[in-house]
Write a protein that holds these residues in place. Structure first.
Motif, short mmCIF file in Angstrom:
data_model
loop_
_atom_site.label_atom_id
_atom_site.label_comp_id
_atom_site.label_asym_id
_atom_site.label_seq_id
_atom_site.Cartn_x
_atom_site.Cartn_y
_atom_site.Cartn_z
N PRO A 133 0.85 -1.19 0.00
CA PRO A 133 0.00 0.00 0.00
C PRO A 133 0.88 1.24 0.00
O PRO A 133 1.83 1.32 0.76
N ARG A 134 0.59 2.18 -0.87
CA ARG A 134 1.46 3.32 -0.98
C ARG A 134 0.64 4.58 -0.81
O ARG A 134 -0.34 4.77 -1.51
N GLN A 156 2.74 5.18 10.18
CA GLN A 156 3.21 3.95 9.57
C GLN A 156 2.64 2.76 10.31
O GLN A 156 2.24 1.78 9.74
N ARG A 203 -0.81 1.51 9.51
CA ARG A 203 -1.07 1.04 8.16
C ARG A 203 -1.89 -0.23 8.19
O ARG A 203 -2.67 -0.48 7.30
N TYR A 259 12.95 1.42 3.01
CA TYR A 259 12.60 0.42 4.01
C TYR A 259 11.91 1.04 5.21
O TYR A 259 11.15 0.40 5.91
N SER A 308 8.38 1.50 3.90
CA SER A 308 7.88 0.44 3.02
C SER A 308 7.28 0.99 1.75
O SER A 308 6.15 0.67 1.37
N LEU A 309 8.01 1.84 1.12
CA LEU A 309 7.52 2.44 -0.12
C LEU A 309 8.55 2.24 -1.21
O LEU A 309 9.75 2.35 -1.00
N GLU A 310 8.02 1.97 -2.39
CA GLU A 310 8.90 1.83 -3.53
C GLU A 310 9.12 3.20 -4.13
O GLU A 310 8.18 3.98 -4.28
N GLU A 320 10.14 5.04 -7.44
CA GLU A 320 10.29 4.75 -8.85
C GLU A 320 11.53 5.38 -9.42
O GLU A 320 11.96 6.45 -8.99
#
Lengths: 336, 450
Positions: A172-173, A195, A198, B84, B87-89, B91
């Motif tokens: 989830p972003r 966080q 979440r 980390y 917890s996000l990517e 781009e």
């Protein structure tokens, strides 16, 4: 004029209608409302979540619901009074739990809806529904005149489902959740809180949380717990141990109240559409999915002592968050 | 105007999968930028790569054939990252490239993804030293006993090698997604803008930046507006402008205060009440803002129009150009399929007399500010062969009278969108990014125009 591969839905009115009194305006408004709500809830699942997009959708939702207020005569045709669509929006919005920015503080200033209003507005929901059937029933409800409200409610349920669904849990972003890890300590505290929550489907901002959970519990209570009260469900649980924890966490402390079922509901993850009739018999795995982030909190800013607030909210739990024992809480839930 | 209708365009495109209908996502071009002389053209894509094209010198034998652009260098600018902590990517897509003015033999450019800006040095090497004393030609250490005399290494010509090296990495300053970077006219500082904040950097200092604009509200629930684009004034190093999702432009003066939250000028067009719809705000969101080369005007693009503003007049734009007004009645559907959120860029020509912007169906539009003429052209393989003349296109409104070769609104392909365009700083050469293809069009009758 559709994207390739998309099934064509019944087309909306193509011509923009500025004239409020036109019946097309109302149907357009409802269409925009439902589409916006859908987009709002599913904003997280995009491969590239965009804050700009989310803000624009939120503003559109707000505008559409405010215009519903401004045109009550048109809405009278629908069975619920205008307040219901906005109240449903209010409920659905605060339970969306996806974007803290998109909780509609503007809408909170709209006439608040009591439980009675909501139950009045949702006649078909008084019959107790099993969680398994609720989606189908809500789907059929969308056919009746209470279109916007049922759309809102089904969106809420979708949101509730999606927060526990394992696939969406994977990544989830939220751009908004990426709060300051560089700025002042107080903000960092909020970031940690966000966080951790979440697992509940998104971050929270400070004062909204208590209200939000209250609203969510109200709605859930109304829709499929009408024959049960929360206290009934919890009377089997030995809350003595939990009380100790919640006191430590400040949930009870300055608020002064004793532990109520509402408080516990704030703790618990949202419902899933699991087959068992007992809404609280969540599987152990689901609980673990929803709660693990609680243990990921680190020590937070010491500047945030427990403030005296009437409604407990998570952001005050700062430095004592580390006192939460995940396994201990799991035992309590499993016992029920 | 009609420049492109008379000129044979030169078509250079890179398509990694030429005959397939699907597009590799990593190849989608996400930014296009000429350098200050126009000799180099940089493109960035979703896969984090930067490709630099260089214009070949004009050939003596064919005086009317301008130099073509060929690949000069390709490098991986950004890699996908994972935060980390949250917890996000992150781009690797290159959001913007900006060239620095050239000050020595090397070229420098800034490229940015959502979070990190990098300064790259692009240099050429065409000589290498030969004749070392201690090493032989292959680089092996020589046996000392075989060395009988000393020699001075000499530089010998070699095949041209383009070296690209990262010189600076400006990281960890943006919580939200970076949408713009802009180099200041002092050539020492630059700014980077994300959704809620703008930071000022010194090109030599990577471990800190100054926050000059912050529109983040104390309570995130009150957030109703985000920053969409920002740019420094081309001549005045203290002025910059940023645009918002509510359709406003703010000109800020850095001399007034350290934090430029309070604007010096606010450019906003009052809403026309008769044209109000549910989507009024969304379509007013400014997707790009560009100063004119003169510094006198601003060009903005929102969903349906392109507007030219005079810096001296805040109340309304000087000129408004309808890019694709036939979509106004389709906003409901465009909202549903998310096309209404597409961010189109815009560009000035070298003399600020023509503006250009993209549209759907691989169409792009040019508007001549003086003659008020406009043209719609298409960037596609089928309609553009090398040296062919581009044919003007026309979109007819649904139900309208349709001429031959017209396209009806309902037949437009909304997956083919021209979001990124660039105009050569001095000549009539344009670069159009159509998904994963890059088209470069030039005007043969260059010297006669403007």
């Amino acid at each position: 004029m559709i994207m390739k591969g998309q099934k064509r839905k019944p087309p909306p009115e193509e011509v923009e209608v500025s004239d409020r009194s036109s019946p097309m305006w109302e149907s357009q408004r409802q269409f925009v409302f439902s589409v916006s709500l859908n987009k709002y809830h599913h904003g997280q699942e995009l491969p590239e979540p965009s804050l700009r997009r989310s803000v624009l959708i939120a503003n559109t939702l707000r505008q559409v619901s405010l215009e519903a207020f401004a045109a009550p005569s048109v809405d009278m045709e629908m069975s619920p009074p205008p307040c219901s669509s906005s109240s449903a929006l209010h409920e659905s919005v605060v339970t969306a739990k996806q974007h803290p920015a998109e909780t509609f503080s503007a809408l909170v200033s709209c006439p608040t809806v009591t439980l009675n209003d909501l139950s009045y507005c949702v006649p078909a929901s008084n019959a107790p529904l099993s969680l398994k059937d609720e989606d189908e029933d809500w789907g059929s409800m969308s056919m009746d005149s209470d279109f916007s409200l049922s759309a809102a409610i089904s969106s809420i349920l979708t949101a509730l489902d999606s927060t526990i669904d394992s696939s969406s849990q994977a990544a989830p972003r939220t751009p908004l959740r990426s709060l300051e890890n560089l700025s002042a300590p107080s903000d960092g505290g909020v970031a940690w809180v966000k966080q951790g929550l979440r697992g509940y489907g998104g971050g929270w901002e400070q004062q909204e949380e208590g209200r939000a959970w209250e609203s969510s519990t109200e709605l859930m209570r109304c829709s499929y717990l009408s024959e049960l009260t929360v206290e009934d469900l919890f009377q089997d649980i030995d809350t003595s141990l939990l009380e100790r924890d919640m006191e430590v966490l400040g949930l009870i402390g300055s608020g002064g109240g004793c532990l109520t079922g509402d408080d516990l509901l704030r703790y618990l993850p949202p419902f899933s559409s699991s087959p068992p009739s007992h809404p609280f018999s969540l599987s152990l795995n689901q609980n673990l999915k929803c709660l693990p982030s609680l243990s990921s909190f680190g020590p937070l800013s010491s500047s945030s002592s427990l403030p005296s607030l009437s409604s407990p909210h998570f952001s005050s739990q700062n430095h004592v968050r580390e006192g939460l024992d995940l396994e201990h809480l799991m035992e309590i839930l499993v016992e029920s | 105007m009609g420049e492109d209708t008379d000129a044979p365009p030169t078509l250079n495109h890179r398509g990694f999968l030429p005959d397939h209908n699907y597009v590799t996502e990593a190849d989608i071009i996400s930014t296009v930028e000429f350098n200050h002389t126009g000799e180099l053209l940089a493109t960035g894509d979703k896969g984090g790569r930067v490709v630099i094209f260089q214009r070949e010198p004009e050939s003596k034998c064919e005086p009317f054939s301008q130099g073509e652009y060929n690949v000069y260098s390709t490098f991986q600018s950004h890699e996908p990252e994972f935060d980390y902590l949250k917890s996000l990517e992150i781009e690797e897509k290159i959001n913007k490239i900006r060239w620095l003015p050239q000050q020595n033999a090397a070229h420098f450019l800034l490229s940015t993804n959502d979070k990190t800006i990098k300064l790259w040095k692009v240099s050429e090497r065409d000589k290498r030293p030969e004749g070392y004393n201690l090493k032989d030609e292959e680089g092996r250490i020589k046996d000392l006993s075989t060395i009988t005399s000393l020699q001075v290494p000499v530089l010998m010509p070699m095949d041209l090698m383009v070296e690209v090296s990262p010189r600076r990495v400006f990281a960890n300053a943006h919580t939200y997604h970076v949408n713009s970077i802009s180099v200041n006219s002092d050539y020492q500082t630059y700014m980077s803008a994300d959704d809620l904040r703008i930071n000022l950097w010194h090109l030599d200092i990577t471990d800190r930046s100054f926050n000059i604009v912050d529109i983040k509200p104390a309570n995130m629930e009150d957030l109703t507006e985000v920053i969409t684009a920002a740019e420094f004034h081309p001549h005045h190093c203290n002025l910059f402008v940023y645009s918002s999702s509510k359709g406003t432009l703010r000109l800020c003066d850095m001399r007034e205060a350290a934090l430029c939250d309070k604007h010096s000028k606010l450019f906003e067009e009052p809403e026309d009440p008769s044209a109000r719809s549910f989507f009024s705000e969304i379509i007013s969101s400014v997707s790009d803002v560009k100063f004119s080369h003169s510094g006198r005007y601003l060009l903005t693009r929102d969903y349906l129009t392109a507007k030219v503003w005079d810096l001296n007049m805040e109340s309304k734009p000087l000129e408004t150009y309808q890019v694709h007004d036939y979509l106004r009645s389709k906003l409901c559907s465009l909202y549903e399929n998310d096309c209404i959120f597409d961010k189109f860029e815009c560009a000035w020509n070298g003399s600020d007399s023509v503006i250009m912007t993209g549209a759907y169906n691989n169409f792009f539009r040019m508007f001549d500010r003086n003659t008020k003429r406009d043209v719609t052209l298409e960037a596609s393989r089928e309609s553009s062969k090398p040296r062919a003349v581009l044919k003007p296109r026309r979109v007819c409104a649904a139900g309208g009278k349709r001429r031959k070769d017209d396209i009806s609104v309902d037949s437009l392909d909304f997956t083919k969108k021209i979001l990124h365009t660039a105009w050569h700083p001095t000549e009539n050469i344009i670069a159009i990014a159509a998904t994963n293809n890059l088209y470069i069009f030039q005007d043969k009758l260059n010297s006669e125009l403007h």
